[in-house]
Design a protein around this motif. Structure first.
Motif, PDB file in Angstrom:
ATOM      1  N   ASN A 103       0.825  -1.204   0.000  1.00 34.10           N
ATOM      2  CA  ASN A 103       0.000   0.000   0.000  1.00 34.10           C
ATOM      3  C   ASN A 103       0.864   1.261   0.000  1.00 34.10           C
ATOM      4  O   ASN A 103       2.079   1.208   0.218  1.00 34.10           O
ATOM      5  CB  ASN A 103      -0.915   0.010   1.234  1.00 34.10           C
ATOM      6  N   GLU A 104       0.211   2.379  -0.215  1.00 36.29           N
ATOM      7  CA  GLU A 104       0.905   3.664  -0.337  1.00 36.29           C
ATOM      8  C   GLU A 104       1.663   4.052   0.919  1.00 36.29           C
ATOM      9  O   GLU A 104       2.666   4.762   0.856  1.00 36.29           O
ATOM     10  CB  GLU A 104      -0.101   4.758  -0.691  1.00 36.29           C
ATOM     11  N   ASP A 105       1.227   3.552   2.084  1.00 35.31           N
ATOM     12  CA  ASP A 105       1.904   3.915   3.323  1.00 35.31           C
ATOM     13  C   ASP A 105       3.247   3.213   3.484  1.00 35.31           C
ATOM     14  O   ASP A 105       4.047   3.556   4.362  1.00 35.31           O
ATOM     15  CB  ASP A 105       1.018   3.617   4.535  1.00 35.31           C
ATOM     16  N   GLY A 106       3.514   2.209   2.650  1.00 32.52           N
ATOM     17  CA  GLY A 106       4.776   1.486   2.736  1.00 32.52           C
ATOM     18  C   GLY A 106       4.866   0.569   3.937  1.00 32.52           C
ATOM     19  O   GLY A 106       5.920  -0.002   4.210  1.00 32.52           O
ATOM     20  N   CYS A 309       5.379   4.944  -8.533  1.00 30.72           N
ATOM     21  CA  CYS A 309       5.621   5.256  -7.120  1.00 30.72           C
ATOM     22  C   CYS A 309       5.589   4.002  -6.244  1.00 30.72           C
ATOM     23  O   CYS A 309       6.107   4.022  -5.131  1.00 30.72           O
ATOM     24  CB  CYS A 309       4.591   6.259  -6.614  1.00 30.72           C
ATOM     25  N   SER A 310       4.991   2.913  -6.742  1.00 30.86           N
ATOM     26  CA  SER A 310       4.938   1.694  -5.939  1.00 30.86           C
ATOM     27  C   SER A 310       6.332   1.173  -5.630  1.00 30.86           C
ATOM     28  O   SER A 310       6.529   0.459  -4.648  1.00 30.86           O
ATOM     29  CB  SER A 310       4.119   0.610  -6.646  1.00 30.86           C
ATOM     30  N   VAL A 315      10.302  -0.335  -1.435  1.00 29.17           N
ATOM     31  CA  VAL A 315      11.594  -0.153  -0.775  1.00 29.17           C
ATOM     32  C   VAL A 315      11.395   0.111   0.715  1.00 29.17           C
ATOM     33  O   VAL A 315      12.113  -0.441   1.562  1.00 29.17           O
ATOM     34  CB  VAL A 315      12.384   0.990  -1.437  1.00 29.17           C
ATOM     35  N   ILE A 316      10.440   0.942   1.043  1.00 29.88           N
ATOM     36  CA  ILE A 316      10.150   1.222   2.455  1.00 29.88           C
ATOM     37  C   ILE A 316       9.770  -0.073   3.173  1.00 29.88           C
ATOM     38  O   ILE A 316      10.281  -0.377   4.258  1.00 29.88           O
ATOM     39  CB  ILE A 316       9.011   2.257   2.580  1.00 29.88           C
ATOM     40  N   LEU A 320      11.741  -2.508   6.448  1.00 35.58           N
ATOM     41  CA  LEU A 320      11.214  -2.531   7.805  1.00 35.58           C
ATOM     42  C   LEU A 320      11.788  -3.730   8.557  1.00 35.58           C
ATOM     43  O   LEU A 320      11.757  -4.855   8.049  1.00 35.58           O
ATOM     44  CB  LEU A 320       9.691  -2.626   7.781  1.00 35.58           C
ATOM     45  N   PRO A 321      12.325  -3.526   9.761  1.00 38.39           N
ATOM     46  CA  PRO A 321      12.898  -4.650  10.525  1.00 38.39           C
ATOM     47  C   PRO A 321      11.914  -5.783  10.743  1.00 38.39           C
ATOM     48  O   PRO A 321      12.284  -6.961  10.668  1.00 38.39           O
ATOM     49  CB  PRO A 321      13.314  -3.995  11.850  1.00 38.39           C
ATOM     50  N   GLU A 322      10.642  -5.451  10.984  1.00 37.52           N
ATOM     51  CA  GLU A 322       9.655  -6.495  11.240  1.00 37.52           C
ATOM     52  C   GLU A 322       9.363  -7.319   9.988  1.00 37.52           C
ATOM     53  O   GLU A 322       9.036  -8.506  10.067  1.00 37.52           O
ATOM     54  CB  GLU A 322       8.365  -5.889  11.800  1.00 37.52           C
ATOM     55  N   VAL A 323       9.485  -6.684   8.803  1.00 41.06           N
ATOM     56  CA  VAL A 323       9.290  -7.418   7.550  1.00 41.06           C
ATOM     57  C   VAL A 323      10.447  -8.374   7.323  1.00 41.06           C
ATOM     58  O   VAL A 323      10.256  -9.545   6.975  1.00 41.06           O
ATOM     59  CB  VAL A 323       9.132  -6.445   6.366  1.00 41.06           C
ATOM     60  N   GLN A 324      11.670  -7.886   7.534  1.00 43.95           N
ATOM     61  CA  GLN A 324      12.833  -8.743   7.358  1.00 43.95           C
ATOM     62  C   GLN A 324      12.818  -9.902   8.342  1.00 43.95           C
ATOM     63  O   GLN A 324      13.189 -11.035   7.992  1.00 43.95           O
ATOM     64  CB  GLN A 324      14.113  -7.910   7.488  1.00 43.95           C
TER      65      GLN A 324
END
Length: 462
Positions: A103-106, A309-310, A315-316, A320-324
Motif C-alpha cells: 500500500n501507499e503507506d509502505g 511510485c509503488s 523499498v520502504i 522494515l525490521p519487522e518485515v525482514q
C-alpha cells in the motif's frame, strides 16, 4: 563436565543436525506465518529463506515461494526471475504477479486479485548474489557477477531447494521473467537441459519458459528501438536516420563518439517521459531506483523495471525490521530495488541469446515470448526483429486475441515459438495489464492459443 551436560549438548547437536537434513523441518522453519501490515487471511502457505549455492565462498540466494491458492499439489511450479542485471525478483512479486502488493503507506499490503499463484506455485528468487536480500560472505563476489555464474548458481539453487521441498521434484516446471531476464531465462533453461542430459533422474522437470520485453539480441534490440521511437513520434526524422547510420553493428565493437552524441540528442528529443510506459505519467517523486546505462544495451536505461511510485512503497516495506524478521532475512540488510554495485560490475553478457533459443527449440520446450507495446526500452519492434532473425516457419497467422470482448493484443505462432503482444502494456506487462497477463500465463501453462475472435465485440465508450 557432568553426564547431564554432555547429554544436553548431544541432544542439541542431534536436533540441529536433524533439522538441517529433514526437509519437513526446514520447510516449517521457512514458513511465513503472517506479513507485517497484513490485515487479512490467505488460503495458501508461503515460505521464505536462504539456500546456499556455494559453501566455499558463502554465496546464498534468497527466495520467496507462494503456493497456489487451490490444490497446490496438482499445480505446476513457476520460477520468476527479474532482470537488470541487478534488480530484485522479490520486488517484482510485489508490483507484478505476486499475491501481495504494498500500500501507499509502505507499511501494509493488500491482496492482488490477478496473482499468478491462482494458477501455479510461484517461486521468486533474488539472483545473483548482491541483489535484494541475497548475499555472499566473499565481498568480491558482488562485483564479479555475470551471465555464466548467474545461470550456474541459479541451477544449483534449484537443485538444493528441491531437496528442501521434495514434493516439487518431478513437478511440471516453468521459468518466466522479463527485461534482462531475456538472458537469464533461456540461459538457465539451457543449463537445466544440459544437466538433465548428463544426470538421469534429475528432479527438474522443465517443460518450457516465457520471457517478456526481453533483451535478446543487441543489434536487433537497438534497430527495433530506433524504429519504435520514430514510429510513435518520440524522435525526429533526422535523428532516426542518424541513429541508423552512426549506431550500426560496428559501434558495438568499436566505441563511437558519434553514436553517443546522436543517442544523447534522441534522449533530449524524447523529453521527460517514462520510457518504460510512454503513455502513462511517471511518479512525481522518482527518487528511489537509480537509472543505469550500459552501452551494449539500448538508448535509455534498462537497469530497472517500470518506475511507478509503488517502487518507493516497496523499498520502504522491505527495509522494515519487522518485515525482514518475518521473511527470515539474515541480520539486517539494506534492501534495494536494483543494485548499482551488481549492474556496474557485470562481467559477461553475450551480444545475443538467439542461438540459445534455437538450441532449446530442438528439445520441444514450450517457448513463449511476449511484449507490451507501449515500452520504449525493449519495444515490441525489437522483439519482432529478433524473432524474424530466427527464420521460423509460421504455423498460425497474425491475429488479435480477446479479453472480455476487447482486443487484449495480438499473437502469432511459429514452429517452436509463440509470440504474444499485450495491448497497452509497458515494460512490465503484469503491472500494467494484470488481468491480461494472468490470461497470458493461463494459456501458456495450458499450451493453448490466446483467446480468438468472439462473436460480439464490446465497443469502448467514446
Amino acid at each position: 563436565m557432568s553426564f547431564w551436560n554432555w547429554s544436553f549438548l548431544l541432544l542439541v547437536f542431534v536436533s540441529v543436525t536433524w533439522s538441517d537434513s529433514n526437509p519437513i523441518t526446514q520447510q516449517k522453519l521457512d514458513q511465513v506465518s503472517n506479513l507485517p501490515g497484513q490485515s487479512f487471511d490467505v488460503a495458501f502457505a508461503h515460505y521464505a529463506g536462504y539456500v546456499t549455492v556455494n559453501k566455499e565462498f558463502g554465496r546464498a540466494l534468497f527466495y520467496w515461494m507462494t503456493e497456489a491458492t487451490n490444490d497446490p499439489s496438482s499445480k505446476p511450479l513457476i520460477l520468476w526471475l527479474e532482470g537488470g542485471p541487478g534488480c530484485s525478483s522479490l520486488a517484482s512479486a510485489m508490483v507484478n504477479g505476486g499475491p501481495f502488493h504494498v500500500n501507499e503507506d509502505g507499511k501494509s499490503v493488500y491482496l492482488n486479485p490477478y496473482s499468478w499463484n491462482t494458477v501455479a506455485n510461484m517461486l521468486f528468487v533474488e539472483s545473483p548474489v548482491g541483489v535484494g536480500y541475497s548475499y555472499s560472505n566473499t565481498s568480491s563476489d558482488i562485483t564479479n557477477n555475470g551471465d555464466k555464474r548467474t545461470a550456474a548458481d541459479t541451477l544449483q539453487f534449484l537443485l538444493n531447494w528441491l531437496e528442501r521441498f521434495p514434493q516439487y521434484k518431478g513437478r511440471d516446471f516453468y521459468i518466466a521473467g522479463q527485461s534482462y531476464a531475456g538472458h537469464y531465462v533461456p540461459q538457465l533453461s539451457q543449463a537445466i537441459v544440459r544437466y538433465n542430459k548428463e544426470n538421469a533422474g534429475s528432479p527438474i522437470n522443465l517443460k518450457g519458459y516465457m520471457v517478456g520485453n526481453a533483451l535478446t539480441d543487441d543489434h536487433n534490440d537497438r534497430v527495433g528501438l530506433f524504429q519504435f521511437m520514430w514510429t510513435v513520434g518520440l524522435i525526429s526524422d533526422q535523428t532516426y536516420k542518424k541513429l541508423n547510420e552512426l549506431c550500426n553493428r560496428e559501434s558495438f565493437i568499436f566505441p563511437s563518439s558519434e553514436c553517443d552524441k546522436i543517442i544523447e540528442i534522441a534522449n533530449q528529443e524524447m523529453g521527460g517521459i517514462d520510457r518504460y510506459s510512454i503513455f502513462t505519467p511517471p511518479c512525481p517523486n522518482n527518487s528511489v531506483t537509480k537509472r543505469f546505462l550500459k552501452r551494449w544495451h539500448n538508448v535509455g536505461p534498462i537497469g530497472q523495471s517500470y518506475d511507478p511510485c509503488s517502487e518507493e512503497y516497496t523499498v520502504i516495506y522491505f527495509n522494515l525490521p519487522e518485515v525482514q524478521s518475518a521473511l527470515h532475512v539474515n541480520n539486517s540488510i539494506k534492501w534495494e530495488f536494483c543494485s548499482a554495485a551488481v549492474y556496474n560490475n557485470w562481467k559477461d553478457s553475450p551480444i545475443s541469446v538467439l542461438d540459445v533459443h534455437q538450441e532449446l527449440m530442438t528439445y520441444g520446450l514450450r517457448i513463449w515470448i511476449y511484449s507490451g507495446n507501449t515500452d520504449a526500452v525493449i519495444p515490441v519492434t525489437s522483439t519482432r526483429q529478433s524473432i524474424d532473425a530466427l527464420n521460423l516457419t509460421t504455423i498460425g497467422p497474425w491475429r488479435a486475441w480477446y479479453d472480455d470482448g476487447q482486443v487484449g493484443g495480438w499473437t502469432q505462432e511459429y514452429t517452436g515459438l509463440t509470440f504474444v503482444v499485450v495491448r497497452g502494456a509497458g515494460h512490465q506487462v503484469p503491472f500494467h495489464k494484470p488481468k491480461q497477463a494472468l490470461n497470458l500465463v493461463k494459456s501458456f501453462l495450458a499450451g493453448t492459443s490466446m483467446a480468438p475472435f468472439v462473436d460480439k465485440v464490446v465497443e469502448s465508450s467514446p
